[in-house]
Design an enzyme around this catalytic site. Structure first.
Site, PDB file in Angstrom:
ATOM      1  N   ASN A   8       1.044  -1.227   0.053  1.00  0.00           N
ATOM      2  CA  ASN A   8      -0.061   0.194  -0.037  1.00  0.00           C
ATOM      3  C   ASN A   8       0.923   1.379  -0.090  1.00  0.00           C
ATOM      4  O   ASN A   8       1.345   1.491   1.034  1.00  0.00           O
ATOM      5  CB  ASN A   8      -0.903  -0.017   1.328  1.00  0.00           C
ATOM      6  CG  ASN A   8      -1.816   1.190   1.544  1.00  0.00           C
ATOM      7  OD1 ASN A   8      -1.762   2.177   0.210  1.00  0.00           O
ATOM      8  ND2 ASN A   8      -2.251   1.259   2.237  1.00  0.00           N
ATOM      9  N   TRP A   9       1.123   1.813  -1.139  1.00  0.00           N
ATOM     10  CA  TRP A   9       2.076   2.997  -1.301  1.00  0.00           C
ATOM     11  C   TRP A   9       1.522   4.326  -0.747  1.00  0.00           C
ATOM     12  O   TRP A   9       2.154   5.616  -0.820  1.00  0.00           O
ATOM     13  CB  TRP A   9       2.440   3.088  -2.820  1.00  0.00           C
ATOM     14  CG  TRP A   9       3.270   1.892  -3.114  1.00  0.00           C
ATOM     15  CD1 TRP A   9       3.663   0.786  -2.426  1.00  0.00           C
ATOM     16  CD2 TRP A   9       3.766   1.674  -4.687  1.00  0.00           C
ATOM     17  NE1 TRP A   9       4.451   0.123  -3.246  1.00  0.00           N
ATOM     18  CE2 TRP A   9       4.503   0.756  -4.319  1.00  0.00           C
ATOM     19  CE3 TRP A   9       3.805   2.431  -5.681  1.00  0.00           C
ATOM     20  CZ2 TRP A   9       5.337  -0.057  -5.552  1.00  0.00           C
ATOM     21  CZ3 TRP A   9       4.405   1.774  -6.745  1.00  0.00           C
ATOM     22  CH2 TRP A   9       5.416   0.800  -6.712  1.00  0.00           C
ATOM     23  N   LYS A  10       0.189   4.399  -0.509  1.00  0.00           N
ATOM     24  CA  LYS A  10      -0.579   5.580   0.154  1.00  0.00           C
ATOM     25  C   LYS A  10      -0.269   6.547  -0.825  1.00  0.00           C
ATOM     26  O   LYS A  10      -0.291   6.565  -2.112  1.00  0.00           O
ATOM     27  CB  LYS A  10       0.124   5.662   1.464  1.00  0.00           C
ATOM     28  CG  LYS A  10      -0.153   4.532   2.524  1.00  0.00           C
ATOM     29  CD  LYS A  10      -0.170   4.426   3.880  1.00  0.00           C
ATOM     30  CE  LYS A  10      -0.123   3.347   4.704  1.00  0.00           C
ATOM     31  NZ  LYS A  10      -0.415   3.421   6.170  1.00  0.00           N
ATOM     32  N   HIS A  93      -9.836   1.241   4.404  1.00  0.00           N
ATOM     33  CA  HIS A  93      -8.437   1.395   4.962  1.00  0.00           C
ATOM     34  C   HIS A  93      -8.898   2.374   6.436  1.00  0.00           C
ATOM     35  O   HIS A  93      -9.492   3.316   6.030  1.00  0.00           O
ATOM     36  CB  HIS A  93      -7.515   2.064   4.306  1.00  0.00           C
ATOM     37  CG  HIS A  93      -6.324   2.083   4.977  1.00  0.00           C
ATOM     38  ND1 HIS A  93      -5.751   3.016   5.782  1.00  0.00           N
ATOM     39  CD2 HIS A  93      -4.932   1.260   4.711  1.00  0.00           C
ATOM     40  CE1 HIS A  93      -4.514   2.604   6.181  1.00  0.00           C
ATOM     41  NE2 HIS A  93      -4.111   1.503   5.680  1.00  0.00           N
ATOM     42  N   GLU A  95      -7.015   4.757   7.354  1.00  0.00           N
ATOM     43  CA  GLU A  95      -6.862   6.235   7.051  1.00  0.00           C
ATOM     44  C   GLU A  95      -8.250   6.715   6.361  1.00  0.00           C
ATOM     45  O   GLU A  95      -8.249   8.003   6.495  1.00  0.00           O
ATOM     46  CB  GLU A  95      -5.542   6.285   6.370  1.00  0.00           C
ATOM     47  CG  GLU A  95      -4.431   6.050   7.278  1.00  0.00           C
ATOM     48  CD  GLU A  95      -2.969   5.729   6.749  1.00  0.00           C
ATOM     49  OE1 GLU A  95      -2.797   5.534   5.406  1.00  0.00           O
ATOM     50  OE2 GLU A  95      -2.409   5.062   7.253  1.00  0.00           O
ATOM     51  N   GLU A 160      -5.950  -5.063  10.187  1.00  0.00           N
ATOM     52  CA  GLU A 160      -4.930  -3.816  10.416  1.00  0.00           C
ATOM     53  C   GLU A 160      -5.468  -3.064  11.850  1.00  0.00           C
ATOM     54  O   GLU A 160      -6.068  -1.943  11.666  1.00  0.00           O
ATOM     55  CB  GLU A 160      -4.819  -2.842   9.262  1.00  0.00           C
ATOM     56  CG  GLU A 160      -4.498  -3.469   7.973  1.00  0.00           C
ATOM     57  CD  GLU A 160      -3.921  -2.565   7.126  1.00  0.00           C
ATOM     58  OE1 GLU A 160      -2.813  -2.827   6.878  1.00  0.00           O
ATOM     59  OE2 GLU A 160      -4.171  -1.502   6.923  1.00  0.00           O
ATOM     60  N   GLY A 166       2.072   2.117  10.770  1.00  0.00           N
ATOM     61  CA  GLY A 166       3.432   2.943  10.754  1.00  0.00           C
ATOM     62  C   GLY A 166       3.939   3.037  12.227  1.00  0.00           C
ATOM     63  O   GLY A 166       4.588   4.340  12.285  1.00  0.00           O
ATOM     64  N   SER A 205       2.849  -2.339  10.386  1.00  0.00           N
ATOM     65  CA  SER A 205       4.218  -2.355  10.772  1.00  0.00           C
ATOM     66  C   SER A 205       4.720  -3.846  10.650  1.00  0.00           C
ATOM     67  O   SER A 205       5.881  -4.307  10.969  1.00  0.00           O
ATOM     68  CB  SER A 205       4.502  -2.124  12.303  1.00  0.00           C
ATOM     69  OG  SER A 205       3.971  -0.731  12.577  1.00  0.00           O
ATOM     70  N   GLY A 226       2.637  -1.320   4.462  1.00  0.00           N
ATOM     71  CA  GLY A 226       2.660   0.012   3.981  1.00  0.00           C
ATOM     72  C   GLY A 226       4.050   0.713   3.920  1.00  0.00           C
ATOM     73  O   GLY A 226       4.576   0.443   2.963  1.00  0.00           O
ATOM     74  N   GLY A 227       4.694   1.155   4.995  1.00  0.00           N
ATOM     75  CA  GLY A 227       6.102   1.516   5.027  1.00  0.00           C
ATOM     76  C   GLY A 227       7.078   0.866   4.375  1.00  0.00           C
ATOM     77  O   GLY A 227       7.936   1.321   3.420  1.00  0.00           O
TER      78      GLY A 227
HETATM   79  P1  PGA Z   1       2.588  -0.026   7.537  1.00  0.00           P
HETATM   80  O1  PGA Z   1       1.093   0.365   6.819  1.00  0.00           O
HETATM   81  O2  PGA Z   1       3.085  -1.468   7.042  1.00  0.00           O
HETATM   82  O3  PGA Z   1       3.246   1.097   7.301  1.00  0.00           O
HETATM   83  O4  PGA Z   1       2.110  -0.045   9.089  1.00  0.00           O
HETATM   84  C1  PGA Z   1       0.070  -0.553   6.782  1.00  0.00           C
HETATM   85  C2  PGA Z   1      -1.259  -0.278   6.023  1.00  0.00           C
HETATM   86  O5  PGA Z   1      -1.527   1.023   6.377  1.00  0.00           O
HETATM   87  O6  PGA Z   1      -1.775  -0.886   5.027  1.00  0.00           O
END
Ligand code: PGA
Length: 252
Positions: A8-10, A93, A95, A160, A166, A205, A226-227
């Protein structure tokens, strides 16, 4: 079981950087033995799709609108994602639930739109820190599943925990396993026999150091990353951990 690793490159990267990262990932995962999906920002979908064409990598959007078209300034329909090269879409998601006040009901409408357009949804659920401290984590996740998934759901679920995204903090492995067991039971209750085959990803994470331990847990069908998905070497290390388990080293 073949694991699914989704990146997930956001809201990161411009088209050129995104295409380069996609090429690096594509070169590293060829014939690896796990499924890989990359979810770039919408502006980079087409260039990423072109960069990985024929390489067996899936492409996904990060959201879509519930309507097929119309007066919805700034939104993107499921068919438009498909047109740009997507086969998948992340929906609900945390967010988006936070930044855009997306309700379970809204997520379910988007899931229906995505499935109607031929996209496979990756639906995210997970409790906040307060909900967890209050002992309400399974209750919250249970209601999100009931509210967000239509009866004919054919996608993937991602657990999640919001507080783990994150932050570098993960639940204990036993806690992840217990939640995934709970989610499987909820899927079976909600969707009947169809609930047995829905992959349940863990997200929050995930990195090369913890990937193998997370991915070998029962009912963990892969990871939403994500990250660590923004760095080819890290994402590829996670994909390799998944492939090693998919090739016979894993639990279920
Ligand atoms: P993260 O994000 O791996 O940076 O914790 C995961 C996500 O939001 O899908």
């Amino acid at each position: 079981m073949r694991r699914l690793i989704a990146g997930n490159w956001k809201m990161h990267m411009l088209r050129g950087e995104a295409a380069r990262l996609a090429q690096d990932v594509s070169a590293g995962v060829a014939n690896l033995g796990c499924d890989v999906v990359l979810c770039p920002p919408a502006t980079a979908l087409a260039s990423v799709a072109a960069a990985v064409a024929g390489g067996g990598i899936g492409i996904g959007g990060q959201d879509c609108h519930a309507e097929p078209s119309g007066a919805h300034t700034g939104d993107i329909s499921a068919a438009q994602l498909r047109d740009a090269g997507a086969e998948w879409v992340i929906l609900g998601h945390s967010e988006r639930r936070r930044d855009h006040a997306e309700t379970d009901d809204a997520v379910r409408s988007k899931v229906l739109a995505a499935q109607a357009a031929g996209l496979r949804p990756i639906v995210c659920v997970g409790e906040t820190a307060d909900q967890r401290i209050g002992g309400r984590d399974t209750e919250v996740v249970g209601w999100q599943i009931v509210g967000s998934l239509p009866k004919d759901f054919t996608g993937v679920l991602a657990y999640e925990p919001v507080w783990a995204i994150g932050t570098g903090q993960l639940p204990e492995m036993g806690e992840i396993a217990a939640m995934h067991r709970f989610i499987r039971d909820e899927l079976l209750r909600e969707l009947g026999g169809g609930g047995a085959s829905i992959p349940i990803l863990y997200g929050g994470s995930v990195n090369p150091d913890n990937a193998s331990a997370v991915l070998r847990l029962p009912e963990v069908g892969g990871a939403l990353v994500g990250g660590a998905s923004l760095v080819a070497a890290e994402f590829l290390a996670i994909a390799r951990a998944a492939a090693a388990l998919s090739n016979g080293g894993g639990a279920a």
